[in-house]
Scaffold this motif. Structure first.
Motif, PDB file in Angstrom:
ATOM      1  N   GLY A  32     -38.476  36.314  38.911  1.00  0.00           N
ATOM      2  CA  GLY A  32     -38.869  34.963  38.514  1.00  0.00           C
ATOM      3  C   GLY A  32     -38.611  34.681  37.055  1.00  0.00           C
ATOM      4  N   THR A  33     -37.349  34.554  36.657  1.00  0.00           N
ATOM      5  CA  THR A  33     -37.084  34.485  35.234  1.00  0.00           C
ATOM      6  C   THR A  33     -36.514  33.153  34.791  1.00  0.00           C
ATOM      7  OG1 THR A  33     -34.938  35.434  35.623  1.00  0.00           O
ATOM      8  CG2 THR A  33     -36.703  36.942  35.048  1.00  0.00           C
ATOM      9  N   THR A  34     -36.503  32.180  35.643  1.00  0.00           N
ATOM     10  CA  THR A  34     -36.088  30.862  35.201  1.00  0.00           C
ATOM     11  C   THR A  34     -37.270  29.926  35.328  1.00  0.00           C
ATOM     12  OG1 THR A  34     -34.069  31.363  36.373  1.00  0.00           O
ATOM     13  CG2 THR A  34     -34.199  29.226  35.322  1.00  0.00           C
ATOM     14  N   ARG A  35     -37.290  28.936  34.447  1.00  0.00           N
ATOM     15  CA  ARG A  35     -38.403  27.999  34.458  1.00  0.00           C
ATOM     16  C   ARG A  35     -38.505  27.337  35.825  1.00  0.00           C
ATOM     17  NH1 ARG A  35     -40.216  22.794  31.441  1.00  0.00           N
ATOM     18  NH2 ARG A  35     -42.064  23.617  30.450  1.00  0.00           N
ATOM     19  N   GLU A  38     -41.481  30.159  39.331  1.00  0.00           N
ATOM     20  CA  GLU A  38     -42.756  30.707  39.725  1.00  0.00           C
ATOM     21  C   GLU A  38     -43.813  29.610  39.722  1.00  0.00           C
ATOM     22  OE1 GLU A  38     -44.890  34.826  38.428  1.00  0.00           O
ATOM     23  OE2 GLU A  38     -44.641  33.261  36.956  1.00  0.00           O
TER      24      GLU A  38
ATOM     25  N   TRP B 102     -36.113  28.115  27.108  1.00  0.00           N
ATOM     26  CA  TRP B 102     -36.868  28.209  28.369  1.00  0.00           C
ATOM     27  C   TRP B 102     -37.096  26.810  28.944  1.00  0.00           C
ATOM     28  CZ3 TRP B 102     -37.810  31.290  32.159  1.00  0.00           C
ATOM     29  CH2 TRP B 102     -38.911  31.101  32.995  1.00  0.00           C
ATOM     30  N   ILE B 103     -37.450  25.870  28.046  1.00  0.00           N
ATOM     31  CA  ILE B 103     -37.635  24.481  28.476  1.00  0.00           C
ATOM     32  C   ILE B 103     -36.326  23.947  29.061  1.00  0.00           C
ATOM     33  CG2 ILE B 103     -38.024  22.100  27.689  1.00  0.00           C
ATOM     34  CD1 ILE B 103     -39.934  23.183  25.616  1.00  0.00           C
ATOM     35  N   GLY B 105     -34.265  25.489  30.693  1.00  0.00           N
ATOM     36  CA  GLY B 105     -34.027  25.997  32.034  1.00  0.00           C
ATOM     37  C   GLY B 105     -33.160  27.245  32.109  1.00  0.00           C
ATOM     38  N   LEU B 106     -32.876  27.862  30.978  1.00  0.00           N
ATOM     39  CA  LEU B 106     -32.080  29.098  31.010  1.00  0.00           C
ATOM     40  C   LEU B 106     -32.926  30.248  31.566  1.00  0.00           C
ATOM     41  CD1 LEU B 106     -30.134  27.483  29.221  1.00  0.00           C
ATOM     42  CD2 LEU B 106     -29.838  29.520  27.829  1.00  0.00           C
ATOM     43  N   PRO B 107     -32.283  31.206  32.236  1.00  0.00           N
ATOM     44  CA  PRO B 107     -33.043  32.376  32.700  1.00  0.00           C
ATOM     45  C   PRO B 107     -33.344  33.319  31.536  1.00  0.00           C
ATOM     46  CG  PRO B 107     -30.738  32.612  33.281  1.00  0.00           C
ATOM     47  CD  PRO B 107     -30.882  31.252  32.649  1.00  0.00           C
ATOM     48  N   LEU B 108     -34.459  34.026  31.636  1.00  0.00           N
ATOM     49  CA  LEU B 108     -34.847  34.925  30.542  1.00  0.00           C
ATOM     50  C   LEU B 108     -33.805  36.016  30.301  1.00  0.00           C
ATOM     51  CD1 LEU B 108     -38.703  35.260  31.002  1.00  0.00           C
ATOM     52  CD2 LEU B 108     -37.500  34.413  28.996  1.00  0.00           C
ATOM     53  N   GLU B 109     -33.099  36.432  31.351  1.00  0.00           N
ATOM     54  CA  GLU B 109     -32.071  37.459  31.177  1.00  0.00           C
ATOM     55  C   GLU B 109     -30.995  37.004  30.204  1.00  0.00           C
ATOM     56  OE1 GLU B 109     -33.241  36.622  34.076  1.00  0.00           O
ATOM     57  OE2 GLU B 109     -33.787  38.412  35.221  1.00  0.00           O
ATOM     58  N   VAL B 112     -32.967  36.367  26.352  1.00  0.00           N
ATOM     59  CA  VAL B 112     -33.242  37.551  25.542  1.00  0.00           C
ATOM     60  C   VAL B 112     -32.037  37.967  24.698  1.00  0.00           C
ATOM     61  CG1 VAL B 112     -33.769  40.021  25.668  1.00  0.00           C
ATOM     62  CG2 VAL B 112     -35.183  38.376  26.909  1.00  0.00           C
ATOM     63  N   PHE B 164     -44.185  30.872  30.624  1.00  0.00           N
ATOM     64  CA  PHE B 164     -43.299  32.003  30.930  1.00  0.00           C
ATOM     65  C   PHE B 164     -43.811  32.714  32.178  1.00  0.00           C
ATOM     66  CE2 PHE B 164     -42.851  31.332  26.355  1.00  0.00           C
ATOM     67  CZ  PHE B 164     -41.479  31.154  26.290  1.00  0.00           C
ATOM     68  N   PRO B 165     -42.891  33.379  32.916  1.00  0.00           N
ATOM     69  CA  PRO B 165     -43.339  34.000  34.166  1.00  0.00           C
ATOM     70  C   PRO B 165     -44.408  35.061  33.938  1.00  0.00           C
ATOM     71  CG  PRO B 165     -41.046  34.560  33.662  1.00  0.00           C
ATOM     72  CD  PRO B 165     -41.458  33.518  32.699  1.00  0.00           C
ATOM     73  N   TRP B 168     -43.508  38.739  33.321  1.00  0.00           N
ATOM     74  CA  TRP B 168     -43.084  39.145  31.973  1.00  0.00           C
ATOM     75  C   TRP B 168     -44.269  39.204  31.011  1.00  0.00           C
ATOM     76  CZ3 TRP B 168     -37.738  39.123  29.826  1.00  0.00           C
ATOM     77  CH2 TRP B 168     -36.779  39.195  30.853  1.00  0.00           C
TER      78      TRP B 168
END
Lengths: 362, 343
Positions: A32-35, A38, B102-103, B105-109, B112, B164-165, B168
């Motif tokens: 679940g890593t995109t806004r 989740e 993050w706002i 819409g990019l993935p955290l992968e 980072v 944030f999820p 994480w």
């Protein structure tokens, strides 16, 4: 430094590589890593227990008071209210907190309170989310958490004591200015910063309430003093120069109203242009006494601390669990009802005038 | 910065081989601060209720994770006689950018590595200003301290990004079983090891001490001083960005004012750990002990319900003591030497 490793190849560039690798490895397993991936999993608050309205407040309740920062007169006054309440139900009050009001600085203090086994934590959050993890840990260790003045995410606490509703604050200020200028005339706002959420919400409500209730009032301008004394002073000066027929100023911020009062008190407009808003009695005392200001408002922080303490005790005793509709007794302040979202509203703002300002010290 | 230094580090840095060597190591900055740390932990365990528990160990370690992390590259910077005061602002700016991405819409992968890249750029700006323009790092990084913090507010304003999820954010504060030891300590330990080995057991490490002791001598012996310093600033920026990512996840809140003032805590830990602010002296063991000591003192005093103001005073006194102590020791040694010569 005569080394047994001299023959090794230098680890050039290796440092950053390892740093990246470590983080990627450590987080690779997470999903679940995109806004929006989740959905928020609901309710951390264990509201499973039944409320028993007749439960006694246990003796020696350990109540901790954790303001946004220590050595702040507003919170010192709220702590006095908490002190009064806690001594009424024979608990033990600890006042603790960071010396600077930053987002994360309260976390270590909440951890300490968890470790000390506090029964009730009363806190005003510097950041609605940064202290959530720490509050969760405190609650799973058995503490009841009450926020006051500044809320966290509702999932992270049992109750929020709201000092006054935005409607109450907006209406009180418009009613006060209307009374002072005879219900009609030009009025301007001296606000804090242009992007202060609460200020803007109040101003919007004041505009619509004035339009409904006092059609004779014309809102001519909104200026921003940025919660800086000198800027607020200059903005007041500017307002009076730009609008020679101005009848009143509303400053819904303590810094602004004090600076505006200082300017008015030494100008030709003293007693001519009305001033009201949100201020503390200690800042405004001399301007009420010299006739610059007739009346202004603010919630009473002492009552806020008092109510928060009783709410915490009621939670710890099991009289309430934080569900909507539950009621509890708050000593001298009487009975309060838990509203939607675990909110308890202190009441209408207190209006300070020449008659009652002597009773307050904050 | 400083060309002259207090003492040659050669004997202090030698790895202990015999018992007497080991005993001598205890007499150096590293050894003393480690002993002080052990003594303090023992006393606090006995005297402060709730100190010596698994849960409290976790609380204590979580408070020092970012400080230790940033201290790793910054120790190297200070050993070369430079300083980087912009690290906490880099933490803040990284957090702000992380929130804004993050706002978007990019993935955290993806966020980072982008944030780590940003850290490298911020570090490179410091490095270029110091090495290409020859400006003093103190002035440069006071400037970028303000600049990066300002940019953080431009990026995110007074917003806070907090969604944030859970996976994480809860990872950032989770502990290894019931030990109380945060999971984050594991990758941190790897980094401590890497930086420790680089500083104490490689030519790179030796060149850093050489630069700190005498830049001219280092240059004559073939060390590319400017290049070394430039990359040190880049690494510091990357690690500070890593700290910013961790900080944001730990508190679950990306804000432009994240970690305000943290640079002073990191520098305090480093100096307390026996690193000379004039360069050329100090080691990773001492820095680790210094950071843990500061964390333990603050943790124990809070548990003992000591007010925040007193806590700040104690931290300040500790720091001054740490800076003064080597001077006093040196003076005592000189006196003793003079006496034994005259006798």
């Amino acid at each position: 430094m005569t080394s047994f490793l001299t023959s090794r190849r230098p680890l050039r560039g290796g440092m950053t590589g390892v740093a990246v690798a470590a983080l990627v490895l450590a987080t690779a397993a997470c999903g679940g890593t995109t806004r929006g991936d989740e959905e928020t999993t609901g309710g951390g608050g264990g509201a499973a227990a039944e409320a028993n309205p007749d439960a006694e407040i246990p003796a020696d309740l350990a109540v901790a008071f954790l303001p946004k920062q220590v050595n702040n007169p507003y919170f010192d006054t709220a702590a006095e209210g908490a002190e009064a309440a806690v001594s009424e139900f024979d608990g033990e009050l600890t006042v603790t907190g960071p010396s600077e009001a930053s987002a994360s600085s309260q976390v270590s203090y909440i951890n300490t309170l968890t470790q000390q086994g506090a029964d009730v934590i009363l806190t005003s959050a510097n950041d609605p989310n940064a202290i959530c993890g720490a509050l969760d840990q405190a609650r799973s260790a058995g503490a009841s958490v009450v926020t006051f003045d500044s809320d966290t995410d509702p999932e992270c606490r049992d109750l929020f004591i709201n000092q006054a509703t935005a409607e109450g604050i907006a209406q009180t200020q418009i009613d006060l200015i209307a009374e002072q200028i005879g219900g009609e005339g030009q009025v301007a706002f001296l606000s804090a910063t242009a992007n202060a959420t609460n200020q803007n919400a109040w101003i919007e409500m004041m505009e619509s309430y004035a339009a409904e209730e006092y059609p004779g009032i014309e809102i001519v301008a909104t200026v921003y003093g940025d919660d800086e004394d000198q800027k607020s002073f200059q903005e007041t000066q500017g307002l009076l120069a730009t609008y020679p027929d101005l009848d009143g100023i509303i400053s819904p911020t303590t810094v602004g109203i004090a600076a505006a009062a200082r300017y008015l008190s030494s100008s030709e407009y003293k007693g001519e242009v009305a001033l009201t808003g949100l201020g503390t009695p200690n800042q405004m005392r001399e301007y009420v006494e010299d006739g610059t200001v007739q009346a202004f408002a603010l919630w009473n922080p002492e009552e806020l601390g008092y109510l928060a303490s009783y709410a915490g005790a009621a939670l710890a005793a099991g009289q309430i669990t934080g569900q909507e509709g539950e009621t509890f007794e708050a000593g001298e302040l009487g009975e309060y009802t838990v509203e939607e979202g675990g909110v308890v509203v202190l009441g209408e703002p207190t209006v300070f005038t020449a008659e009652n300002i002597g009773e307050f010290d904050f | 910065m400083a060309i002259e230094t207090i003492a040659p580090p050669a004997e202090d840095q030698a790895p202990p081989r015999t018992l007497s060597d080991r005993m001598r190591l205890l007499g150096t900055g590293d050894g003393v601060i480690t002993l002080v740390l052990v003594a303090f932990v023992l006393v606090a365990s006995l005297a402060v209720e709730g100190f010596a528990t698994a849960r409290n160990t976790g609380f204590l370690l979580l408070d020092v994770v970012v400080i230790v992390l940033i201290a790793l590259p910054l120790t190297m910077v200070i050993i070369t006689g430079e300083i980087d005061l912009s690290v906490a602002s880099t933490v803040g700016l990284t957090g702000a950018v992380m929130g804004q991405l993050w706002i978007a819409g990019l993935p955290l992968e993806l966020i980072v590595p982008l944030c780590l890249l940003l850290g490298a750029v911020l570090g490179a700006v410091n490095g270029l200003l110091v090495t290409r323009l020859g400006l003093p790092s103190l002035a440069v990084t006071i400037g970028t301290l303000a600049l990066y913090r300002g940019l953080a507010f431009v990026v995110l304003g007074d917003q806070a990004v907090a969604d944030f999820p859970r996976a994480w954010t809860s990872w950032a504060i989770s502990t290894i079983g019931d030990t109380g030891i945060p999971v984050a300590v594991v990758p941190l330990a790897v980094l401590v090891l890497v930086f420790g080995v680089v500083l104490h057991a490689t030519p790179i490490g030796r060149s850093l001490y050489a630069i700190g002791n005498s830049e001219d001598a280092a240059r004559f012996s073939g060390i590319d001083v400017a290049r070394t310093k430039f990359w040190l600033f880049v690494v510091t920026g990357v690690i500070a960005a890593l700290g910013g990512i961790y900080w944001t996840l730990r508190y679950g809140s990306a804000r432009a004012d994240n970690a305000t003032g943290l640079e002073l805590q990191v520098v305090a830990a480093i100096l307390l750990g026996g690193v000379s602010i004039f360069g050329g002296r100090g080691g990773m063991v001492g820095v680790l002990a210094g950071a843990l000591l500061l964390g333990a003192v603050r943790n124990a005093l809070r548990l003992a319900s000591v007010p925040a103001d007193v806590l700040n005073i104690v931290t300040g006194v500790l720091l001054i003591a740490a800076v003064v102590a080597p001077q006093v020791t040196a003076w005592v040694r000189r006196r003793a030497a003079a006496r034994s010569r005259s006798a």
